[in-house]
Design an enzyme around this catalytic site. Sequence first.
Site, PDB file in Angstrom:
ATOM      1  N   ASN A   9       0.947  -1.311  -0.010  1.00 55.13           N
ATOM      2  CA  ASN A   9       0.126  -0.053  -0.053  1.00 55.13           C
ATOM      3  C   ASN A   9       0.728   1.166  -0.021  1.00 55.13           C
ATOM      4  OD1 ASN A   9      -2.099  -1.807   0.718  1.00 55.13           O
ATOM      5  ND2 ASN A   9      -2.087  -1.170   2.965  1.00 55.13           N
ATOM      6  N   ALA A  10       0.133   2.448  -0.497  1.00 53.46           N
ATOM      7  CA  ALA A  10       0.841   3.674  -0.036  1.00 53.46           C
ATOM      8  C   ALA A  10       0.071   4.201   1.189  1.00 53.46           C
ATOM      9  CB  ALA A  10       0.449   4.573  -1.096  1.00 53.46           C
ATOM     10  N   ASN A  41       4.977  -4.549   4.535  1.00 57.94           N
ATOM     11  CA  ASN A  41       5.540  -4.148   5.983  1.00 57.94           C
ATOM     12  C   ASN A  41       6.371  -5.272   6.579  1.00 57.94           C
ATOM     13  OD1 ASN A  41       4.421  -1.958   6.027  1.00 57.94           O
ATOM     14  ND2 ASN A  41       2.814  -2.393   7.521  1.00 57.94           N
ATOM     15  N   THR A 211       0.338 -12.382  19.741  1.00 64.94           N
ATOM     16  CA  THR A 211       0.835 -11.075  20.403  1.00 64.94           C
ATOM     17  C   THR A 211      -0.206 -10.512  21.365  1.00 64.94           C
ATOM     18  OG1 THR A 211      -0.084  -9.914  18.582  1.00 64.94           O
ATOM     19  CG2 THR A 211       2.208 -10.820  18.376  1.00 64.94           C
ATOM     20  N   GLY A 213       0.204  -7.120  22.728  1.00 61.02           N
ATOM     21  CA  GLY A 213       0.365  -5.660  23.013  1.00 61.02           C
ATOM     22  C   GLY A 213       1.401  -5.275  23.984  1.00 61.02           C
ATOM     23  N   GLY A 242       2.738  -4.972  14.737  1.00 60.68           N
ATOM     24  CA  GLY A 242       2.402  -6.327  14.727  1.00 60.68           C
ATOM     25  C   GLY A 242       3.348  -6.927  13.389  1.00 60.68           C
ATOM     26  N   ASP A 243       3.333  -5.903  12.664  1.00 52.35           N
ATOM     27  CA  ASP A 243       4.040  -6.557  11.155  1.00 52.35           C
ATOM     28  C   ASP A 243       5.459  -6.559  11.612  1.00 52.35           C
ATOM     29  OD1 ASP A 243       1.609  -6.630   9.576  1.00 52.35           O
ATOM     30  OD2 ASP A 243       1.871  -4.597   9.036  1.00 52.35           O
TER      31      ASP A 243
END
Length: 303
Positions: A9-10, A41, A211, A213, A242-243
């Site tokens: 994406n942009a 990412n 995950t 956080g 996360g990525d």
Amino acid sequence: MIIVPGSINADLLFPVRTLPAPGETVLCPSYTMALGGKGSNQAAAAAKAGADVRFFGHVGSDAYGPLVRQLLADAGVEVAGLVDSPKPTAIAVIGVDEKGENQIIVASGANLDTHAGQVPGHLLVAGNTVLCQNEIRTEETFKALARANEAGARTILNLAPSCPLPAGVLDRLDVLVVNELEILEATGIQGEPGVLAADLARRHRLTVVVTLGAKGAIAATADERFEVSAMKIRPVDTTGAGDAFTGVLAAYLDRGSSLEEALHRAAVGAALACERLGAQSAQPRMDEIEARAQDLLMPRKLM
């Protein structure tokens, strides 16, 4: 080698004082454009963490297409498998508040053209890793994982955005990465994430990483469970954390690290990614991860 058939994406980033409520308009002084998409990412995070990464996807022939292609290449990712689509390059609009929390809207565009057949068969071999997410069409993600599993490559799926996972897909996975909400959809039942992860790992003979956080992360195999804390930082922007975690985890597993070491370095990498603005622009390099590794205790084994 890590092969990523995925989204690119942009990202349009809007720093706001507070995120808008439904029906509310908020103003900010400016915006920035950055490279994004979960596939892109994670590919970039893995490359920065020292992996040899090949990306397969689609961009539009608009102004954003050449720009995001070059930015991904600049991150150290091989982009020969990134081809043009008649659809527009995918765009994500991201609001980030003063606490580092975000709201995201994604227009998928050219990502919808990406398919499993783009990955050449000669790359799907034992010793290589296929890393997937769920931002291209779900059926193509599942096909890519099936091809990789049949060829003997390691398969990693970050189930984001979440969707129900058929047993046949789970049986073809080596590693499943989810957050606290995604594991509920993956299993279809309510429960404590660690318990659900351990049950899923036993039933399908895979590694499940959840995950949590600010609470860190847990990992379960068919026989063991590990827990790692989150590194103490002052977050600036949690977008892409996360990525970063998944990309670093894949990079360390791909180079032969133990699950404990990969889990630890992934937690360090995700924390460092929260100390700067943006997704890929905030990702740490391998030397940064190793330099800060001593700031976080290694995972502890749970009984």
